[in-house]
Design an enzyme around this catalytic site. Structure first.
Site, short mmCIF file in Angstrom:
data_model
loop_
_atom_site.label_atom_id
_atom_site.label_comp_id
_atom_site.label_asym_id
_atom_site.label_seq_id
_atom_site.Cartn_x
_atom_site.Cartn_y
_atom_site.Cartn_z
CG LEU A 6 3.40 -2.59 3.49
CD1 LEU A 6 4.59 -2.81 2.56
CD2 LEU A 6 3.85 -1.87 4.75
CD GLU A 58 -0.51 1.52 1.87
OE1 GLU A 58 -0.40 0.73 2.82
OE2 GLU A 58 0.23 1.51 0.87
CE LYS A 100 7.58 -1.41 6.72
NZ LYS A 100 6.69 -0.24 6.64
CE1 TYR A 106 9.98 1.54 4.72
CE2 TYR A 106 9.77 1.53 7.10
CZ TYR A 106 9.27 1.84 5.86
OH TYR A 106 8.04 2.45 5.76
N1 PDD Z 1 4.81 1.81 8.32
N2 PDD Z 1 1.16 1.04 4.92
C1 PDD Z 1 2.27 1.80 4.88
C2 PDD Z 1 2.48 2.70 3.71
C3 PDD Z 1 3.21 1.76 5.94
O1 PDD Z 1 4.32 2.51 5.88
C4 PDD Z 1 2.95 0.90 7.04
C5 PDD Z 1 3.89 0.81 8.20
C6 PDD Z 1 1.77 0.13 7.03
C7 PDD Z 1 1.43 -0.81 8.17
O2 PDD Z 1 2.26 -1.95 8.13
P1 PDD Z 1 2.64 -2.75 9.46
O3 PDD Z 1 1.37 -3.08 10.12
O4 PDD Z 1 3.34 -3.95 8.96
O5 PDD Z 1 3.51 -1.87 10.32
C8 PDD Z 1 0.90 0.22 5.95
C9 PDD Z 1 5.87 1.76 9.31
C10 PDD Z 1 5.37 1.58 10.72
C11 PDD Z 1 6.76 2.96 9.13
O6 PDD Z 1 6.99 3.31 7.98
O7 PDD Z 1 7.26 3.51 10.11
#
Ligand code: PDD
Length: 284
Positions: A205, A180, A147, A33
Site C-alpha cells: 500500500l 509490508e 485499500k 476504506y
Molecule cells: N492500515 N500497509 C497496510 C497493509 C495497511 O493496512 C496500512 C494502514 C499501511 C499504512 O498506511 P497509512 O500510513 O496510510 O495508514 C500500510 C490502516 C491504519 C488500518 O488498516 O487500520
C-alpha cells in the site's frame, strides 16, 4: 466512549446503526476504506487520505458521487458529536446494496458510506515503546496497493503475531523480500544510517504516513532510499520501525525472537516519531 456513527446519511448511536444484509461490502469485501488520525480538531494528512480514498474507489470502479467537501463536513460533524479529542476516524465506502451476485455488471446501485470514530490513548508525550514482530509469507492477492476491506490474510497475520506475543506480522514475498506489515509499512536503518523502505511497486500500500515520514527525513538531511530488502537484512539492521495512521512511527525491537539493536529503541526512530507529531498537520 464514542458511540455515534454515520451510515448512509444518518447519524445514529451504534445500537441503532444498521447496514443492510445485502451490502456488497459484507458479502464480498467489495468496499474501500481509510483510517485518519486526529488530535484536538487537527487531522494528520487529511487531504492525502481523502485523495487515496477516491483513488481506491476509482481502482475498483465504484461510482461515488459525494464531493470531498461534503465528506469533510460529515467527518467533522461526527467527531464533534462524539466529543473525542484524540483518535481516528474510519471511513468505508461499499459498492452498495444488491441481491448477492458476484458480478456487478449493470447494477444500478448507490455506494454506501459509513464512518465511525475511535478514541485512542494519547501517548504522544510519553516515552516511545518498542514492539515485537514476526514474519510470514505474503499470501495476499496481487493488488495490495488498493485499500480494500478484503483483509483476511492481514487479519490472520496480525492474529498470529498477537498469539505469539508480537504486535505486527511482516509479510515476506516469494523471493524473500519484505513487502509490508499486516497494517503498516516497514522500514530499516542500516549501518550507514540510510533509511530504507520498499518502493511503491504494486506489492504494498502506498502509505500516507510513509510518504510524510520520507519527506520529513529528507528535510532533516537523512538519507532515504526506496529499495527492496530481504528478511535477513531486517534481522541485522541498526533500527527497524513501522509506519501507519494508527501506529504513527513505532520502533520494532525484536523480529522472530531476534533482537534488533540488542532490543533497544534507536534514536532515529524516536526522532522521526517526534517529527511526525510536530509537523504532520492538516486543519479540516
Ligand atoms: N492500515 N500497509 C497496510 C497493509 C495497511 O493496512 C496500512 C494502514 C499501511 C499504512 O498506511 P497509512 O500510513 O496510510 O495508514 C500500510 C490502516 C491504519 C488500518 O488498516 O487500520
Amino acid at each position: 466512549m464514542p458511540n455515534i456513527s454515520y451510515v448512509d446519511g444518518v447519524y445514529q448511536n451504534y445500537e441503532n446503526s444498521k447496514i443492510n444484509i445485502n451490502d456488497r461490502g459484507y458479502h464480498f469485501g467489495d468496499s474501500v476504506y481509510e483510517v485518519i488520525l486526529f488530535n484536538k480538531g487537527i487531522f494528520y494528512d487529511f487531504e492525502e487520505h481523502i485523495s487515496r480514498l477516491f483513488t481506491s474507489l476509482n481502482s475498483i470502479n465504484i461510482k461515488f458521487s459525494l464531493s470531498r467537501i461534503s465528506l469533510k463536513i460529515i467527518i467533522k460533524n461526527l467527531i464533534k458529536i462524539n466529543r473525542v479529542s484524540f483518535g481516528s476516524v474510519y471511513i468505508q465506502v461499499s459498492r452498495g446494496i444488491a441481491e448477492r451476485n458476484h458480478s456487478y455488471k449493470g447494477m444500478n446501485i448507490k455506494p454506501l458510506l459509513s464512518i465511525i470514530v475511535t478514541k485512542k490513548l494519547n501517548n504522544i508525550g510519553n516515552d516511545t515503546i518498542g514492539v515485537k514482530a514476526i514474519t510470514l509469507d505474503d499470501n495476499r492477492w496481487s493488488r495490495p496497493d488498493i485499500k480494500t476491506t478484503q483483509l483476511l490474510p492481514n487479519v490472520l497475520a496480525k492474529t498470529e503475531a498477537n498469539i505469539k506475543g508480537a504486535f505486527e506480522g511482516i509479510f515476506i514475498d516469494s523471493d524473500g523480500y519484505v513487502t509490508e506489515g499486516s497494517s503498516s509499512n516497514i522500514w530499516i536503518i542500516n549501518n550507514n544510517n540510510e533509511i530504507i523502505t520498499r518502493p511503491i511497486d504494486g506489492q504494498i500500500l502506498s502509505g500516507i504516513t510513509r510518504k510524510t515520514i520520507a519527506q520529513f527525513a529528507k528535510l532533516n538531511k537523512l538519507i532515504v532510499k526506496e529499495e527492496k530488502f530481504k528478511k535477513q537484512e531486517l534481522y541485522k539492521s541498526k533500527e527497524v520501525f513501522l509506519t501507519s495512521a494508527s501506529s504513527f512511527v513505532t520502533p520494532i525491537i525484536e523480529i522472530d525472537n531476534i533482537e534488533i539493536n540488542e532490543g533497544k529503541i534507536g534514536q532515529t526512530s524516536i526522532d522521526l516519531r517526534n517529527l511526525y507529531f510536530r509537523n504532520s498537520r492538516n486543519n479540516l
